[in-house]
Design a protein around this motif. Structure first.
Motif, PDB file in Angstrom:
ATOM      1  N   ALA A  34      -8.446  11.604  10.667  1.00 46.26           N
ATOM      2  CA  ALA A  34      -7.670  11.316   9.452  1.00 46.26           C
ATOM      3  C   ALA A  34      -6.664  10.205   9.710  1.00 46.26           C
ATOM      4  O   ALA A  34      -6.480   9.314   8.877  1.00 46.26           O
ATOM      5  N   VAL A  55      -7.481   1.924   6.527  1.00 48.51           N
ATOM      6  CA  VAL A  55      -7.164   1.473   5.164  1.00 48.51           C
ATOM      7  C   VAL A  55      -6.035   0.444   5.183  1.00 48.51           C
ATOM      8  O   VAL A  55      -6.078  -0.554   4.456  1.00 48.51           O
ATOM      9  N   ALA A  61      -8.444   6.874   9.986  1.00 48.85           N
ATOM     10  CA  ALA A  61      -9.030   6.415   8.721  1.00 48.85           C
ATOM     11  C   ALA A  61      -7.975   6.104   7.669  1.00 48.85           C
ATOM     12  O   ALA A  61      -8.311   5.634   6.582  1.00 48.85           O
ATOM     13  N   GLY A  62      -6.700   6.345   7.977  1.00 50.42           N
ATOM     14  CA  GLY A  62      -5.667   6.351   6.941  1.00 50.42           C
ATOM     15  C   GLY A  62      -4.890   5.066   6.752  1.00 50.42           C
ATOM     16  O   GLY A  62      -5.298   3.980   7.173  1.00 50.42           O
ATOM     17  N   ALA A  63      -3.742   5.222   6.106  1.00 45.09           N
ATOM     18  CA  ALA A  63      -2.927   4.101   5.629  1.00 45.09           C
ATOM     19  C   ALA A  63      -2.366   3.246   6.763  1.00 45.09           C
ATOM     20  O   ALA A  63      -2.084   2.065   6.580  1.00 45.09           O
ATOM     21  N   ALA A  83      -6.074  -3.352   3.744  1.00 47.00           N
ATOM     22  CA  ALA A  83      -5.060  -3.793   2.781  1.00 47.00           C
ATOM     23  C   ALA A  83      -4.369  -5.058   3.289  1.00 47.00           C
ATOM     24  O   ALA A  83      -4.155  -6.011   2.534  1.00 47.00           O
ATOM     25  N   ASP A  98      -8.177   6.009  -1.158  1.00 52.54           N
ATOM     26  CA  ASP A  98      -8.791   6.243   0.150  1.00 52.54           C
ATOM     27  C   ASP A  98      -7.760   6.741   1.156  1.00 52.54           C
ATOM     28  O   ASP A  98      -8.017   7.673   1.935  1.00 52.54           O
ATOM     29  N   ALA A  99      -6.596   6.106   1.148  1.00 52.23           N
ATOM     30  CA  ALA A  99      -5.554   6.465   2.119  1.00 52.23           C
ATOM     31  C   ALA A  99      -4.960   7.838   1.820  1.00 52.23           C
ATOM     32  O   ALA A  99      -4.637   8.599   2.734  1.00 52.23           O
ATOM     33  N   TYR A 136      -5.064  11.113  -5.822  1.00 50.99           N
ATOM     34  CA  TYR A 136      -6.022  10.047  -5.497  1.00 50.99           C
ATOM     35  C   TYR A 136      -7.167  10.049  -6.506  1.00 50.99           C
ATOM     36  O   TYR A 136      -7.637   8.990  -6.941  1.00 50.99           O
ATOM     37  N   LEU A 156       0.834  -1.201   0.000  1.00 51.62           N
ATOM     38  CA  LEU A 156       0.000   0.000   0.000  1.00 51.62           C
ATOM     39  C   LEU A 156       0.871   1.255   0.000  1.00 51.62           C
ATOM     40  O   LEU A 156       0.621   2.198  -0.760  1.00 51.62           O
ATOM     41  N   MET A 215       1.053   4.116  -2.864  1.00 50.61           N
ATOM     42  CA  MET A 215       0.786   5.534  -2.573  1.00 50.61           C
ATOM     43  C   MET A 215       1.916   6.406  -3.121  1.00 50.61           C
ATOM     44  O   MET A 215       1.678   7.460  -3.729  1.00 50.61           O
ATOM     45  N   TYR A 219     -18.478   4.576   4.282  1.00 50.66           N
ATOM     46  CA  TYR A 219     -17.706   4.602   3.028  1.00 50.66           C
ATOM     47  C   TYR A 219     -16.789   3.385   2.953  1.00 50.66           C
ATOM     48  O   TYR A 219     -16.638   2.766   1.889  1.00 50.66           O
ATOM     49  N   GLN A 261      -6.525  10.361   0.439  1.00 49.83           N
ATOM     50  CA  GLN A 261      -7.461  11.404   0.855  1.00 49.83           C
ATOM     51  C   GLN A 261      -7.335  11.651   2.364  1.00 49.83           C
ATOM     52  O   GLN A 261      -7.263  12.801   2.825  1.00 49.83           O
ATOM     53  N   ALA A 262      -7.283  10.563   3.131  1.00 48.40           N
ATOM     54  CA  ALA A 262      -7.138  10.713   4.583  1.00 48.40           C
ATOM     55  C   ALA A 262      -5.829  11.427   4.931  1.00 48.40           C
ATOM     56  O   ALA A 262      -5.788  12.308   5.796  1.00 48.40           O
ATOM     57  N   GLN A 274     -16.097  10.306   2.471  1.00 51.86           N
ATOM     58  CA  GLN A 274     -14.909  10.622   3.272  1.00 51.86           C
ATOM     59  C   GLN A 274     -14.709  12.141   3.335  1.00 51.86           C
ATOM     60  O   GLN A 274     -14.461  12.704   4.397  1.00 51.86           O
ATOM     61  N   MET A 295     -12.560  -6.020  -4.145  1.00 55.28           N
ATOM     62  CA  MET A 295     -12.164  -6.198  -2.743  1.00 55.28           C
ATOM     63  C   MET A 295     -12.850  -7.464  -2.199  1.00 55.28           C
ATOM     64  O   MET A 295     -12.525  -8.550  -2.623  1.00 55.28           O
ATOM     65  N   PHE A 340     -14.934  14.922   6.791  1.00 57.57           N
ATOM     66  CA  PHE A 340     -13.981  15.941   7.227  1.00 57.57           C
ATOM     67  C   PHE A 340     -14.591  17.332   7.146  1.00 57.57           C
ATOM     68  O   PHE A 340     -14.272  18.209   7.962  1.00 57.57           O
ATOM     69  N   ILE A 367      -7.856   1.272  -5.325  1.00 59.75           N
ATOM     70  CA  ILE A 367      -8.969   1.835  -4.555  1.00 59.75           C
ATOM     71  C   ILE A 367      -8.473   2.282  -3.179  1.00 59.75           C
ATOM     72  O   ILE A 367      -8.715   3.407  -2.738  1.00 59.75           O
ATOM     73  N   LEU A 368      -7.734   1.392  -2.506  1.00 60.58           N
ATOM     74  CA  LEU A 368      -7.269   1.692  -1.150  1.00 60.58           C
ATOM     75  C   LEU A 368      -6.250   2.835  -1.137  1.00 60.58           C
ATOM     76  O   LEU A 368      -6.223   3.648  -0.204  1.00 60.58           O
TER      77      LEU A 368
END
Lengths: 298, 298
Positions: free
Chosen positions: B149, B158, B152-154, B162, A122-123, A86, A39, A43, B86, A125-126, B125, B96, B129, A118-119
């Motif tokens: 954030a 997410v 919700a993130g990597a 993953a 999402d990541a 993203y 991931l 990114m 989401y 954006q966060a 998402q 997925m 925010f 997709i992930l």
């Protein structure tokens, strides 16, 4: 090759900004051990690949034009680029525009896989909101988050992409097309300029000037994008060309012809330049960048 | 039917919270004309459908447990539910987990289409925010955005998804599984409690208590989720069961057996209750909710 790099006298500044942005993006994508390797790699692939970095450069230029320190706007510059990157990764997915080439390289779902693409989006954006919330001056952080969220949301960036995909375009007019692009491209241009201004402590009057500039510039950018799709050089543009027409997407050249589209670009650039004229000499690099659009070839 | 609704003496409060959350979610998804109809409908479909609203209820309960006004935490409650909704819409996509049933209804990409399901997630998402940045007390907005954030993130939500998808689980241990769920489920439980606390002006000590509670509760929730997948009633659970095992996903019952998994739930619930004991009577609803997990059937 004519690009969007500024020429002298602001070339050194532009190159400095570009280097600072690339370094800040790199640093802000060094993720902790909680992020799975694949991931994190994806990114970085999506964000750190070749790119004009137009939106983040606009953040820094707007900050400077309003007398601020561009270094203070770097996290915001990274945030807008992450949102942009993203949205491209998601737009390229098979269920959306189904593109396999972007910036001269395989798109994310081709290089990695669909789930990862997709992930990654999402990541990213966060991560954009995390940067804004935690790395800019605390007194401006919430406003920046709010403006970016609105620009990136259902009524703007995502809404524009959704409207573009619907594509029930029989009888559509230039105004319809403009309305889609105001959301799909314009909103992110506008918020880029506004975040730079906000972080410089700009007045509401200055922010309005930046907003008007960004609205015209964003539209000019979209028209030149459509022109490149019709008549650009694929090697130079770095993505498949002629696809918009193939998939029945509405474009400016199709609606108003190539010559009129070129004329529209000239008018929009003039409008952009006029919008920031009251900001004085400090806005000269913004004017110069807009003028460069006319000779854009990628 | 045993659900996660609280029983007396806090049942009226729980029902009030649920109604307030559903109304606030409804209001925060009345989008402007820039949002295409189909996108707006799909966003409402994903968020406003039947659901336990566990995370937003935890926001309000944490706020109340720290002496705050839960009404002030409603935008944060909506924000965490939107992130949760989401993530489900994206997790259900064919690329997925490829699920066609969620909360007893067709998943978003089945009811609408894949492109819409992707865009719905992206827009939700951003909306989360936007709500946090613009609708909670300004002095807490940036911190709330930053914490959400990150959750919700990597490195958390997410990243957990993953890692779950990678699924190279030969020889995996309970600790490995726990590490995935700490990210995939735990982080959003933790941030739900913390946002409620932050908006109540909680001390760092109180926030640590809420965090410890949430960590145990989130894990207990995940173990009961796995148990339901093995032995639940599909009608009641509202999604296809037995799929985790079919697709080779690691689950607690598989790793440690059904009885030991049930025992783990009891221990986690005790740990959750102990964590918030120092908050006194105000935390009683949190303890009550945790105890309810033991009899969860959906």
């Amino acid at each position: 090759m004519a690009t969007l790099e500024s020429s002298a006298p602001h070339q050194a500044e532009a190159q400095h900004d570009l280097a600072a942005i690339n370094q800040a993006l790199d640093e802000s994508l060094r993720l902790g051990p909680g992020c799975p390797d694949r991931l994190g790699q994806a990114m970085r692939y999506v964000v750190l690949g070749p790119g004009k970095r137009l939106r983040p450069r606009l953040v820094l230029m707007a900050c400077r034009a309003c007398g601020g320190d561009p270094a203070a706007a770097l996290p915001a510059a990274c945030a807008v680029e992450m949102i942009h990157a993203y949205s491209l990764a998601h737009d390229d997915l098979p269920a959306m525009d189904d593109d396999d080439l972007r910036r001269g390289r395989p798109t994310c779902h081709i290089e990695f896989d669909e789930a990862t693409a997709i992930l990654v989006g999402d990541a990213l954006q966060a991560r954009a909101f995390e940067l804004l919330a935690t790395r800019v001056a605390p007194e401006h952080a919430a406003r920046c988050c709010g403006e970016l969220a609105q620009a990136a949301g259902a009524e703007k960036l995502v809404g524009g992409q959704a409207a573009d995909l619907c594509g029930a375009f029989d009888g559509a007019t230039v105004d319809d097309l403009r309305a889609i692009h105001a959301r799909k491209t314009g909103a992110m241009f506008i918020v880029s300029l506004r975040l730079g201004g906000i972080l410089a402590g700009a007045s509401e009057e200055q922010l309005t000037r930046l907003t008007d500039y960004a609205r015209s510039l964003g539209l000019a950018f979209q028209v030149t994008d459509d022109l490149l799709d019709v008549s650009g050089d694929q090697q130079s543009v770095g993505k498949r060309l002629g696809k918009d027409a193939d998939r029945g997407k509405l474009t400016y050249p199709e609606l108003m012809g190539v010559d009129q589209s070129r004329q529209l670009v000239v008018e929009l650039i003039d409008a952009a330049a006029a919008a920031v004229q009251p900001l004085g000499d400090a806005a000269a690099p913004l004017v110069e960048l807009a003028r460069k659009l006319q000779n854009r070839d990628r």
